[in-house]
Design an enzyme around this catalytic site. Sequence first.
Site, PDB file in Angstrom:
ATOM      1  N   ARG A 135      13.899 -30.848 -22.912  1.00 18.12           N
ATOM      2  CA  ARG A 135      12.934 -29.571 -22.606  1.00 18.12           C
ATOM      3  C   ARG A 135      12.258 -29.756 -24.091  1.00 18.12           C
ATOM      4  O   ARG A 135      11.104 -28.974 -24.085  1.00 18.12           O
ATOM      5  CB  ARG A 135      13.845 -28.475 -22.777  1.00 18.12           C
ATOM      6  CG  ARG A 135      14.345 -28.380 -21.436  1.00 18.12           C
ATOM      7  CD  ARG A 135      15.359 -26.794 -21.612  1.00 18.12           C
ATOM      8  NE  ARG A 135      15.836 -26.777 -20.230  1.00 18.12           N
ATOM      9  CZ  ARG A 135      16.541 -25.671 -19.710  1.00 18.12           C
ATOM     10  NH1 ARG A 135      16.776 -24.730 -20.724  1.00 18.12           N
ATOM     11  NH2 ARG A 135      16.975 -25.627 -18.575  1.00 18.12           N
ATOM     12  N   ASP A 208      14.419 -22.496 -24.912  1.00 18.97           N
ATOM     13  CA  ASP A 208      13.780 -23.801 -24.666  1.00 18.97           C
ATOM     14  C   ASP A 208      12.993 -23.846 -23.494  1.00 18.97           C
ATOM     15  O   ASP A 208      12.598 -25.029 -23.532  1.00 18.97           O
ATOM     16  CB  ASP A 208      14.855 -25.185 -25.349  1.00 18.97           C
ATOM     17  CG  ASP A 208      15.913 -24.868 -24.149  1.00 18.97           C
ATOM     18  OD1 ASP A 208      15.969 -24.087 -23.353  1.00 18.97           O
ATOM     19  OD2 ASP A 208      16.888 -25.596 -24.469  1.00 18.97           O
ATOM     20  N   ASP A 209      13.086 -23.167 -22.478  1.00 21.52           N
ATOM     21  CA  ASP A 209      12.253 -23.169 -21.326  1.00 21.52           C
ATOM     22  C   ASP A 209      11.137 -22.162 -21.443  1.00 21.52           C
ATOM     23  O   ASP A 209      10.742 -21.896 -20.190  1.00 21.52           O
ATOM     24  CB  ASP A 209      13.113 -23.156 -19.918  1.00 21.52           C
ATOM     25  CG  ASP A 209      14.072 -21.711 -19.959  1.00 21.52           C
ATOM     26  OD1 ASP A 209      13.791 -21.206 -20.805  1.00 21.52           O
ATOM     27  OD2 ASP A 209      14.563 -21.395 -19.098  1.00 21.52           O
ATOM     28  N   ASP A 295      21.825 -11.639 -25.398  1.00 20.14           N
ATOM     29  CA  ASP A 295      20.570 -10.458 -25.266  1.00 20.14           C
ATOM     30  C   ASP A 295      21.050  -9.153 -24.914  1.00 20.14           C
ATOM     31  O   ASP A 295      20.094  -8.166 -25.378  1.00 20.14           O
ATOM     32  CB  ASP A 295      19.616 -10.918 -24.227  1.00 20.14           C
ATOM     33  CG  ASP A 295      19.859 -11.526 -22.959  1.00 20.14           C
ATOM     34  OD1 ASP A 295      21.280 -11.450 -23.024  1.00 20.14           O
ATOM     35  OD2 ASP A 295      19.363 -11.941 -21.966  1.00 20.14           O
ATOM     36  N   HIS A 319      12.302 -16.841 -16.277  1.00 21.54           N
ATOM     37  CA  HIS A 319      12.384 -17.519 -14.943  1.00 21.54           C
ATOM     38  C   HIS A 319      12.955 -16.762 -14.067  1.00 21.54           C
ATOM     39  O   HIS A 319      12.903 -17.026 -12.809  1.00 21.54           O
ATOM     40  CB  HIS A 319      13.114 -18.887 -15.330  1.00 21.54           C
ATOM     41  CG  HIS A 319      14.502 -18.816 -15.690  1.00 21.54           C
ATOM     42  ND1 HIS A 319      14.901 -19.047 -16.922  1.00 21.54           N
ATOM     43  CD2 HIS A 319      15.488 -18.259 -14.863  1.00 21.54           C
ATOM     44  CE1 HIS A 319      16.011 -18.899 -16.929  1.00 21.54           C
ATOM     45  NE2 HIS A 319      16.664 -18.361 -15.808  1.00 21.54           N
TER      46      HIS A 319
END
Length: 379
Positions: A135, A208-209, A295, A319
Amino acid sequence: MAQMSRDGEQVIFIVENNKMNFRNRKTLQTLTVVVLLAYTILLVYQSFSTGVIDHENMDVRTSVEKTRSFRQRLQRYLSRDQDLEGDLQNLDNPGTMASNFIPGEVTQVTMRPFMTELNDMFISVKTTKHFHKERLPIILKTWFQLAKDQTWFFTDTNDYDFQKMTNGHMINTNCSSSHSRKALCCKMSVEFDTFIETDKKWFCHFDDDNYVNIPRLVDFLGDYNPREDWYLGKPSIQAPLEIINKDKSSQKVKFWFATGGAGFCLSKALALKMMPVASGGKFISTGEKIRLPDDVTMGYIIEHLLKKPLTVVDQFHSHLEPMKFIRRDILKDQISFSYSKNKEEWNVVKIEGFDTKYDTNRFLSLHCFLFPETRFCPR
Ligand SMILES: *[C@@H]1O[C@H](CO)[C@@H](O)[C@H](O)[C@H]1NC(C)=O
């Protein structure tokens, strides 16, 4: 000024010489010198006093000029034939970058009571050793280039290769590399503590995405005062989360949280208020107490403990939402993007560009769409 006083002297002599005789000339000269001296003092005094009054405006003007020159340099930078490595650092004011992408920049810059620049931001990217090779290269090739000095990767190992490629911006959190709740909270805790130690005005967390539209992020934060409490992000659930607080006789607690996978930002003012429950590793113990991911813990601390509301920002995307629904004509306004693969189905931004074999998650194509002048983009 010297030029002016010499001119003044000449004028006086031409006029006065016609009337006065030669003996009076000395007296006249003395008088002229006195008058000029007084005039000079007056001018010096005036320029000093207006200098003080105009000081703030001068700052703004300088910034606007810097913005202009930055734009020119960015253009030059983007159209260069050289490699992207080690370059953007040389720009003296990369922070005003966002202003380069909006029309009417001058008014916008001068009207704002505070200026948000790229350098006011601390951008953290949460990663893990298993994903470095898969990534990080695409991030380093694309958006990291626009915020090299401000972006830090939080991981769970020492990786010499990426340490070199990021110019020392990999931080080994010493947290576990598992995807457990504790490991996630551990990394967020280090991210938070690292931010607190800086003098940055904004803390923005990403995964990291994520692809981060840096100029858009800087411009967006410009509308918020970092001295006020701001928790900016996007929830991925339709209603606030409801948990049972076992401490207080099974009392129900309801709060919103920004999905970490979409990215979120905290103002410095808010982060400072969070310190008693979030700094020095306390973020982990708070997370342990409610037994929920990083989170969610963030939302619990801010919305429930501090009673500061989440401000929903639609331009953050995780996503968990279908990327293909982000219309092409609004791509430029979005702050973050993501991707995922579910079985053989890819959830990616719908954008033309490179072959999907080469650019599976579409980040290269997206980067070329947003910054077409980038070296590796087709012309
Ligand atoms: C991780 O451990 C190393 C070695 O003990 C230490 O030098 C480093 O500061 C630690 N990192 C963090 C973020 O605490």
